[in-house]
Write an enzyme that holds these catalytic residues in place. Structure first.
Site, short mmCIF file in Angstrom:
data_model
loop_
_atom_site.label_atom_id
_atom_site.label_comp_id
_atom_site.label_asym_id
_atom_site.label_seq_id
_atom_site.Cartn_x
_atom_site.Cartn_y
_atom_site.Cartn_z
N TYR A 119 20.08 92.20 180.18
CA TYR A 119 20.81 92.77 179.05
C TYR A 119 20.90 94.29 179.01
O TYR A 119 21.44 94.84 178.06
CB TYR A 119 20.24 92.25 177.73
CG TYR A 119 20.69 90.84 177.42
CD1 TYR A 119 21.52 90.15 178.29
CD2 TYR A 119 20.30 90.22 176.25
CE1 TYR A 119 21.92 88.86 178.01
CE2 TYR A 119 20.71 88.93 175.97
CZ TYR A 119 21.51 88.25 176.85
OH TYR A 119 21.91 86.98 176.56
N LYS A 166 11.87 81.98 186.25
CA LYS A 166 12.57 81.13 187.21
C LYS A 166 12.20 81.63 188.61
O LYS A 166 13.08 81.99 189.42
CB LYS A 166 14.09 81.20 186.93
CG LYS A 166 14.93 80.21 187.71
CD LYS A 166 14.75 78.77 187.28
CE LYS A 166 15.60 77.86 188.17
NZ LYS A 166 15.35 76.43 187.91
N ASP A 200 14.31 76.34 182.79
CA ASP A 200 15.09 75.11 182.55
C ASP A 200 14.19 73.99 182.03
O ASP A 200 14.54 73.28 181.09
CB ASP A 200 15.86 74.68 183.81
CG ASP A 200 15.03 74.76 185.09
OD1 ASP A 200 13.90 75.28 185.05
OD2 ASP A 200 15.53 74.30 186.14
N ASP A 224 16.43 85.26 174.83
CA ASP A 224 17.55 85.17 173.89
C ASP A 224 17.98 83.72 173.72
O ASP A 224 18.14 83.22 172.61
CB ASP A 224 18.72 86.01 174.43
CG ASP A 224 19.83 86.15 173.41
OD1 ASP A 224 19.56 86.01 172.21
OD2 ASP A 224 20.98 86.41 173.82
N ASP A 228 17.28 81.02 170.28
CA ASP A 228 18.28 80.29 169.50
C ASP A 228 18.04 78.79 169.57
O ASP A 228 18.30 78.06 168.61
CB ASP A 228 19.71 80.64 169.95
CG ASP A 228 20.23 81.90 169.27
OD1 ASP A 228 19.39 82.68 168.78
OD2 ASP A 228 21.46 82.10 169.22
MG MG Z 1 20.96 85.81 170.27
#
Ligand code: MG
Ligand code: NAI
Length: 329
Positions: A119, A166, A200, A224, A228
């Protein structure tokens, strides 16, 4: 005394902040609240969505409470996180009664690295062949976030930290993250268990056995997405708080936005904002007050009589805050 910077912002940000401050005032802690402007209305009035005075106010405070901004949200909150160097994003995943939680027994924290990874968005221009993004993982930032997660676990009587990565595919970058995870874990090995999973698999375990998590620590993009997912496990936006922690400052905010569709009706759920304030109390090491406020929130939810429409009730924002204050006393 604690100096708290209060930035209500736009829309229901202002409504839930009023409710939150009234609740905090009922706690008998010596808070000095100083208000700062930011957001769409501020842009219209002052020509800047985040004036320098507000940045200064936030920088000089012991902690900062933020409501929500409208269209200028990114200019406000992303910049505040940068200016205050808030490296850790905390999302609490906790089930409360009479909400839309899918599970009734969850209580874990997701600790997300907030300064690097995918990000920082170092994207290269699109060419005929496609486009490239750089994903940066440093030893320094990894160590800082992982340390924070273990320290958080220790301070909050958690017995396990899960590192998520990962490293089977991203062997170098996530290999570094995983290696650093176990270096830090070694320092806490007598007190806190460490385990690691691929991202995953973690996404699946969050659905199949979410109650087994206590603290999750991971890189920016994975954090992130998992945050959620965590929010989805415990119900609607009106119930999801968050924290942003730096080396000498912190900012607490509900995950929701300014909700123009219900703005001005007095029906916004103040719980996410007030739960963000409980995270602030934890950060300030006011553990007794944190527990007291959490219990008051729990009793209002358990009773189920004073709930806003998003939780199926017909109470107003102010009535919910008052019910929490009554439960405190
Ligand atoms: Mg978000
Ligand atoms: P939103 O979170 O404002 O609203 C999404 C839906 O959830 C709406 O139907 C709203 O009524 C409902 N909702 C949100 N919080 C609630 C609460 N406390 N109680 C009851 N219902 C609640 O997201 P949306 O609609 O995508 O964005 C609206 C504005 O907010 C935009 O201008 C956006 O840029 C901004 N925004 C700001 C954020 C921030 O300041 N951190 C985060 C997300 C959006």
């Amino acid at each position: 005394m604690y100096n708290i910077a209060v930035i209500p912002g736009d829309g229901i940000g202002k409504e839930v902040m009023d409710a939150c401050i009234n609740v905090l005032k009922a706690l008998n802690i010596d808070f000095n609240f100083t208000y700062g402007e930011a957001g769409d209305e501020c842009l219209e009035k002052n020509g800047a969505a985040l004036p320098d005075e507000t940045v200064e106010l936030a920088k000089n405070a012991d902690a900062c409470l933020f409501g929500a901004a409208g269209e200028t949200a990114a200019d406000v909150i992303v910049r505040l996180r940068q200016e205050l160097n808030l490296f850790a994003n905390l999302r609490s995943v906790k089930s409360y009664p009479n909400t839309n939680a899918l599970f009734d027994n969850l209580d874990f924290m997701i600790v997300r690295e907030n300064t690097e990874g995918m990000y920082i968005a170092k994207e290269e221009e699109y060419t005929e062949e496609g486009a490239i993004v750089r994903r940066i993982i440093t030893k320094k930032a990894s160590k800082r976030i992982i340390n924070y997660a273990f320290q958080y676990a220790k301070n909050n009587n958690k017995s396990k930290v899960t590192g998520v990565h990962k490293a089977n595919v991203l062997k170098i970058t996530d290999g570094l993250f995983k290696e650093t995870f176990y270096e830090v874990a070694e320092e806490y090995k007598n007190e806190i268990e460490a385990e690691d999973y691929y991202v995953d698999a973690t996404a699946m375990y969050l659905i199949t056995r979410p109650e087994t998590f206590e603290v999750i620590v991971t890189t920016n993009l994975f954090g992130d997405i998992l945050s959620d997912e965590g929010a989805g496990l415990v119900g609607g936006l009106g119930m999801i708080p968050s924290g942003n922690i730096g080396e000498d400052g912190a900012l607490f905010e509900p995950v929701h936005g300014s909700a123009p569709d219900i703005e001005g009706q007095g029906i916004a759920n103040p719980m996410a904002m007030i739960l963000s304030a409980t995270m602030m109390l934890n950060y300030l090491e006011e553990y007794e007050a944190e527990e007291k406020l959490n219990n008051a929130i729990l009793s209002v939810l358990n009773e189920g009589k004073t709930l806003t429409p998003d939780l199926g009730g017909n109470a107003t924002t102010t009535e919910v805050a008052q019910a929490i204050i009554d439960a405190l006393n």
